[in-house]
Design an enzyme around this catalytic site. Sequence first.
Site, PDB file in Angstrom:
ATOM      1  N   THR A 129      -0.668  -0.208  13.209  1.00  0.00           N
ATOM      2  CA  THR A 129      -1.894  -0.957  13.473  1.00  0.00           C
ATOM      3  C   THR A 129      -1.630  -2.105  14.437  1.00  0.00           C
ATOM      4  O   THR A 129      -2.508  -2.472  15.233  1.00  0.00           O
ATOM      5  CB  THR A 129      -2.467  -1.500  12.152  1.00  0.00           C
ATOM      6  OG1 THR A 129      -2.778  -0.401  11.299  1.00  0.00           O
ATOM      7  CG2 THR A 129      -3.719  -2.330  12.380  1.00  0.00           C
TER       8      THR A 129
ATOM      9  N   THR B  60      -5.266  -6.234   3.278  1.00  0.00           N
ATOM     10  CA  THR B  60      -4.003  -6.029   2.570  1.00  0.00           C
ATOM     11  C   THR B  60      -3.945  -6.835   1.281  1.00  0.00           C
ATOM     12  O   THR B  60      -3.479  -6.360   0.245  1.00  0.00           O
ATOM     13  CB  THR B  60      -2.823  -6.405   3.474  1.00  0.00           C
ATOM     14  OG1 THR B  60      -2.853  -5.569   4.636  1.00  0.00           O
ATOM     15  CG2 THR B  60      -1.498  -6.224   2.762  1.00  0.00           C
TER      16      THR B  60
ATOM     17  N   GLY C 113       7.033   6.551  27.085  1.00  0.00           N
ATOM     18  CA  GLY C 113       7.497   7.631  26.223  1.00  0.00           C
ATOM     19  C   GLY C 113       6.779   7.632  24.884  1.00  0.00           C
ATOM     20  O   GLY C 113       6.304   6.613  24.405  1.00  0.00           O
TER      21      GLY C 113
ATOM     22  N   PHE D 107       0.867  -1.171   0.000  1.00  0.00           N
ATOM     23  CA  PHE D 107       0.000   0.000   0.000  1.00  0.00           C
ATOM     24  C   PHE D 107       0.906   1.224   0.000  1.00  0.00           C
ATOM     25  O   PHE D 107       2.063   1.148   0.420  1.00  0.00           O
ATOM     26  CB  PHE D 107      -0.915   0.018   1.227  1.00  0.00           C
ATOM     27  CG  PHE D 107      -2.119  -0.876   1.108  1.00  0.00           C
ATOM     28  CD1 PHE D 107      -2.879  -0.918  -0.053  1.00  0.00           C
ATOM     29  CD2 PHE D 107      -2.503  -1.677   2.169  1.00  0.00           C
ATOM     30  CE1 PHE D 107      -3.987  -1.739  -0.159  1.00  0.00           C
ATOM     31  CE2 PHE D 107      -3.610  -2.499   2.075  1.00  0.00           C
ATOM     32  CZ  PHE D 107      -4.355  -2.531   0.906  1.00  0.00           C
TER      33      PHE D 107
ATOM     34  N   TYR E  72       6.867   9.128  40.565  1.00  0.00           N
ATOM     35  CA  TYR E  72       7.548  10.214  39.872  1.00  0.00           C
ATOM     36  C   TYR E  72       6.737  10.820  38.726  1.00  0.00           C
ATOM     37  O   TYR E  72       7.125  11.847  38.165  1.00  0.00           O
ATOM     38  CB  TYR E  72       8.917   9.753  39.351  1.00  0.00           C
ATOM     39  CG  TYR E  72       8.895   8.507  38.501  1.00  0.00           C
ATOM     40  CD1 TYR E  72       8.570   8.549  37.147  1.00  0.00           C
ATOM     41  CD2 TYR E  72       9.197   7.267  39.061  1.00  0.00           C
ATOM     42  CE1 TYR E  72       8.539   7.407  36.377  1.00  0.00           C
ATOM     43  CE2 TYR E  72       9.171   6.108  38.290  1.00  0.00           C
ATOM     44  CZ  TYR E  72       8.846   6.183  36.954  1.00  0.00           C
ATOM     45  OH  TYR E  72       8.815   5.043  36.190  1.00  0.00           O
TER      46      TYR E  72
END
Length: 515
Positions: free
Chosen positions: A173, A271, A379, A102, A357
């Site tokens: 995904t 797909t 993160g 794709f 923290y």
Amino acid sequence: MGSLDTNPTAFSAFGDDAGFQPLNPEDVRAYLHKAVDFVSDYYKSVESLPVLPDVKPGYLQKELRAAPPTSSAPFDVTMKELRNSVVPGMTHWASPNFFAFFPSTNSAAAIAGDLIASAMNTVGFTWQASPAATEMEVLALDWLAQLLRLPTSFMNFTSSGRGTGGGVILGTTSEAMLVTLVAARDAALRRSGSDGVAGITRLTVYAADQTHSTFFKACRLAGFDPANIRSIPTGAETDYGLDPARLLEMMQADVDAGLVPTYICATVGTTSSNAVDPVGAVADVAALFNAWVHVDAAYAGSACICPEFRHHLNGVEKVDSISMSPHKWLLTCLDCTCLYVRDTHRLTDSLETNPEYLKNDASESGTVTDLKDMQVGVGRRFRGLKLWMVMRTYGAAKLQEHIRSDVAMAKMFEESVRQDDRFEVVVPRNFALVCFRIKPSSGGAISTEEDADEANRELMERLNRTGKAYLAHTVVGGKFVLRFAVGSSLQEERHVRSAWELIQKTTEEIMRGDN
């Protein structure tokens, strides 16, 4: 509010005696100017480059140093090695002659947004860690939800205030599937009265056999017993979409066997062939068993910003989550997968972390979204900026024009294939993917299905060796099929026409027996 002083005199250049300064303002300006020039020149020349590189595994280890340098070098040396060694080994996804897999679309606005986000380098795990990064992501997701006409139950904010649903931008995904599988798993364990995870061996998950392979990988990562992962066969009678009747039959059989149906993945635009599972009907079946329904619209979800394609999401108000990836077809560079859930608490209950923290008043107030609690890691990048910049810069009308142009080019290619008696379109075209092949013909050199499979494989390999086009393949209904995916950001009609002419010419050579 303060503003960033862009006056060059606000900075001072430091000499060597000041020590190492990796963010010296003059270096930043000089390096980025050179990088931007490289990017601009790359887009001007990429059309003339071979789409697939002619390199061997391990080539870069021989071209560049095997060990890191001890001393510094001018940035120009780094850029020279990039041009001379790295670029020749790249598969050029940006090429207008790229028709494989794709598309991985991009735009000037997205590149600018990603550059700025990288420069700011914020780590917005909580709202307090970077309020604007969190709020930008929430805003961009709500904008996109409105373009997709998703129910307000999937939005962070509605006209009446903060909603129960919401979204998060993830990398892929695969991540969207994994986190929703974990949330569905935990909900099913609670519902079935399991003591901890002891009952996980009774939980079952479902998807059509056309579902992306990453789903089955995510199921294993989430702890589901491989014996309880149901891959439901599909066929030409449903255009390779999931049959709700077969799903119901399988789920009921599992309940009768003492198992607990937990999660169903429906796909809008598979797909392999761009098949579309009937979202509403799948959700109706799932509701009978209180199972979680996730919709994977990674590629085709972008098309649903156009009213003429929105019907493919009909019934989405009944599902629990949906994900789509603007980095595929909505001009927003990798990585950018948007996950929406109807009830964010079902996600955060499974993924929340609250170490001392990271505690702060804003999080404790319950009035903000801490996006770390909707993903695997803590993160995270400032992904929302580039998505917002794409929508803010181009607007809905231009984005719709982009989608419609790609679909029109794919339709043109499909019509060309249908007009050539040597070929057949294997499945109905959805969106901008055409699945086609050389078909067997009685009395000719390609007279059997085995002959046709071999001829199509040879056609793909010869096309890709030319460097003038790149196509990928799949197997549909036991047949080797070529996939022609339109959508590279630089593609125009002339590139599609040239590719078709190359396909015809190469097919003639194969049928003549030319080497």
